[in-house]
Design a protein around this motif. Structure first.
Motif, PDB file in Angstrom:
ATOM      1  N   SER A   4      -5.188  -7.747  24.896  1.00  0.00           N
ATOM      2  CA  SER A   4      -6.004  -8.617  24.068  1.00  0.00           C
ATOM      3  C   SER A   4      -5.108  -9.614  23.341  1.00  0.00           C
ATOM      4  N   LYS A   5      -5.662 -10.793  23.088  1.00  0.00           N
ATOM      5  CA  LYS A   5      -4.901 -11.836  22.417  1.00  0.00           C
ATOM      6  C   LYS A   5      -5.076 -11.771  20.907  1.00  0.00           C
ATOM      7  N   GLN A   6      -6.033 -10.959  20.433  1.00  0.00           N
ATOM      8  CA  GLN A   6      -6.235 -10.778  19.003  1.00  0.00           C
ATOM      9  C   GLN A   6      -6.813  -9.389  18.756  1.00  0.00           C
ATOM     10  N   TYR A   7      -6.718  -8.932  17.511  1.00  0.00           N
ATOM     11  CA  TYR A   7      -7.157  -7.581  17.192  1.00  0.00           C
ATOM     12  C   TYR A   7      -8.634  -7.491  16.851  1.00  0.00           C
ATOM     13  N   LEU A   8      -9.203  -8.500  16.264  1.00  0.00           N
ATOM     14  CA  LEU A   8     -10.624  -8.470  15.899  1.00  0.00           C
ATOM     15  C   LEU A   8     -11.426  -9.328  16.863  1.00  0.00           C
ATOM     16  N   GLN A   9     -11.605  -8.857  18.078  1.00  0.00           N
ATOM     17  CA  GLN A   9     -12.357  -9.614  19.071  1.00  0.00           C
ATOM     18  C   GLN A   9     -13.856  -9.442  18.872  1.00  0.00           C
ATOM     19  N   GLU A  10     -14.251  -8.267  18.488  1.00  0.00           N
ATOM     20  CA  GLU A  10     -15.674  -8.002  18.298  1.00  0.00           C
ATOM     21  C   GLU A  10     -15.859  -7.313  16.947  1.00  0.00           C
ATOM     22  N   PRO A  11     -16.981  -7.574  16.292  1.00  0.00           N
ATOM     23  CA  PRO A  11     -17.199  -6.947  14.984  1.00  0.00           C
ATOM     24  C   PRO A  11     -17.346  -5.428  15.118  1.00  0.00           C
ATOM     25  N   SER A  12     -16.806  -4.733  14.133  1.00  0.00           N
ATOM     26  CA  SER A  12     -16.910  -3.275  14.138  1.00  0.00           C
ATOM     27  C   SER A  12     -17.252  -2.799  12.730  1.00  0.00           C
ATOM     28  N   ASP A  14     -15.684  -0.574  10.938  1.00  0.00           N
ATOM     29  CA  ASP A  14     -14.469  -0.529  10.129  1.00  0.00           C
ATOM     30  C   ASP A  14     -13.398  -1.374  10.818  1.00  0.00           C
ATOM     31  N   PRO A  15     -13.259  -2.637  10.411  1.00  0.00           N
ATOM     32  CA  PRO A  15     -12.280  -3.500  11.084  1.00  0.00           C
ATOM     33  C   PRO A  15     -10.841  -3.016  10.914  1.00  0.00           C
ATOM     34  N   VAL A  16     -10.547  -2.348   9.795  1.00  0.00           N
ATOM     35  CA  VAL A  16      -9.185  -1.850   9.585  1.00  0.00           C
ATOM     36  C   VAL A  16      -8.850  -0.786  10.624  1.00  0.00           C
ATOM     37  N   ALA A  17      -9.801   0.103  10.888  1.00  0.00           N
ATOM     38  CA  ALA A  17      -9.562   1.151  11.897  1.00  0.00           C
ATOM     39  C   ALA A  17      -9.370   0.533  13.280  1.00  0.00           C
ATOM     40  N   ALA A  18     -10.148  -0.514  13.590  1.00  0.00           N
ATOM     41  CA  ALA A  18      -9.994  -1.179  14.887  1.00  0.00           C
ATOM     42  C   ALA A  18      -8.630  -1.848  15.002  1.00  0.00           C
ATOM     43  N   LEU A  89     -10.028 -10.789   7.094  1.00  0.00           N
ATOM     44  CA  LEU A  89     -10.460  -9.603   6.348  1.00  0.00           C
ATOM     45  C   LEU A  89     -10.680  -9.907   4.876  1.00  0.00           C
ATOM     46  N   GLU A  90     -11.421  -9.006   4.251  1.00  0.00           N
ATOM     47  CA  GLU A  90     -11.608  -9.069   2.803  1.00  0.00           C
ATOM     48  C   GLU A  90     -10.360  -8.501   2.125  1.00  0.00           C
ATOM     49  N   ARG A  91     -10.262  -8.755   0.833  1.00  0.00           N
ATOM     50  CA  ARG A  91      -9.084  -8.327   0.070  1.00  0.00           C
ATOM     51  C   ARG A  91      -8.896  -6.807   0.119  1.00  0.00           C
ATOM     52  N   ARG A  92      -9.983  -6.069   0.019  1.00  0.00           N
ATOM     53  CA  ARG A  92      -9.926  -4.606   0.029  1.00  0.00           C
ATOM     54  C   ARG A  92      -9.324  -4.097   1.348  1.00  0.00           C
ATOM     55  N   ASP A  93      -9.734  -4.703   2.439  1.00  0.00           N
ATOM     56  CA  ASP A  93      -9.210  -4.289   3.747  1.00  0.00           C
ATOM     57  C   ASP A  93      -7.752  -4.709   3.936  1.00  0.00           C
ATOM     58  N   LYS A  94      -7.391  -5.860   3.373  1.00  0.00           N
ATOM     59  CA  LYS A  94      -5.992  -6.308   3.458  1.00  0.00           C
ATOM     60  C   LYS A  94      -5.075  -5.330   2.724  1.00  0.00           C
ATOM     61  N   LEU A  95      -5.556  -4.788   1.613  1.00  0.00           N
ATOM     62  CA  LEU A  95      -4.753  -3.820   0.863  1.00  0.00           C
ATOM     63  C   LEU A  95      -4.515  -2.551   1.668  1.00  0.00           C
ATOM     64  N   ARG A  96      -5.480  -2.168   2.470  1.00  0.00           N
ATOM     65  CA  ARG A  96      -5.327  -0.966   3.293  1.00  0.00           C
ATOM     66  C   ARG A  96      -4.287  -1.169   4.392  1.00  0.00           C
TER      67      ARG A  96
END
Length: 183
Positions: A4-12, A14-18, A89-96
């Motif tokens: 894959s060329k990017q990590y967030l190709q499709e919405p999930s 929990d994007p952090v887990a993906a 990502l949102e700030r909360r997810d960036k912190l994770r």
């Protein structure tokens, strides 16, 4: 299997887990590249009776150079894909994801042009020359690219520990199967 060329190709959900799952696969791919290079070098000793050292030893250096180069490219791709994903990502997810991003920030890998420049890597050059003097002059390039390979392994190990740390934080706690006194 296409990469894959990017990590967030499709919405999930929990994007952090993906992102962590995809990063884990990319780290494994980098480790596999390095292990393949090391395995080929180890198997090269079987060709020693058939090939003269003037051919075999430079080919060993070439295998190390190719495997470390591919691993470096993989590392830079992981860094790029993580930066692109964190921008979404949102700030909360960036912190994770901060422990993983910190590894990329603290252990930046220079371009391969800088790694192969003997004037910018005086210490590695000196160690290679010393090893060549002690063993065989044909081993100098092998020692030099082996130093690059070891650096790649070290950075992938640090990144792997950071990914595992984030994975453990994301995993739900396991229920107690056995209570005290049973089992």
């Amino acid at each position: 299997m296409p990469k894959s060329k990017q990590y967030l190709q499709e919405p999930s959900a929990d994007p952090v887990a993906a992102i962590v799952k995809a990063l884990d696969k990319d780290v494994e791919r980098g480790e596999d590249i390095l292990m393949l290079g090391l395995g080929v070098v180890i198997l090269s000793s079987t060709f020693a009776p058939l090939m003269p050292p003037t051919v075999l030893l430079p080919s060993v250096a070439l295998v190390f150079a190719v495997s470390s180069g591919c691993a470096r490219k993989n590392y830079h791709n992981m860094e790029r894909k993580l930066a692109e994903a964190m921008a979404q990502l949102e700030r909360r997810d960036k912190l994770r994801l901060r422990p993983i991003a910190a590894v990329f920030a603290e252990h930046q890998m220079p371009p391969l042009v800088d790694s192969y420049n003997i004037l910018k890597n005086v210490r590695r050059t000196w160690k290679s020359v010393l090893g060549g003097i002690l063993i065989n002059p044909f081993w100098m390039p092998i020692f030099y690219v082996m130093g690059i390979q070891i650096g790649e392994e070290k950075n992938l190990g640090i990144l792997n520990r950071a990914v595992c740390t984030v994975e453990q934080r994301l995993a739900p706690p396991l229920p107690e199967i056995f209570e005290e006194g049973q089992g």
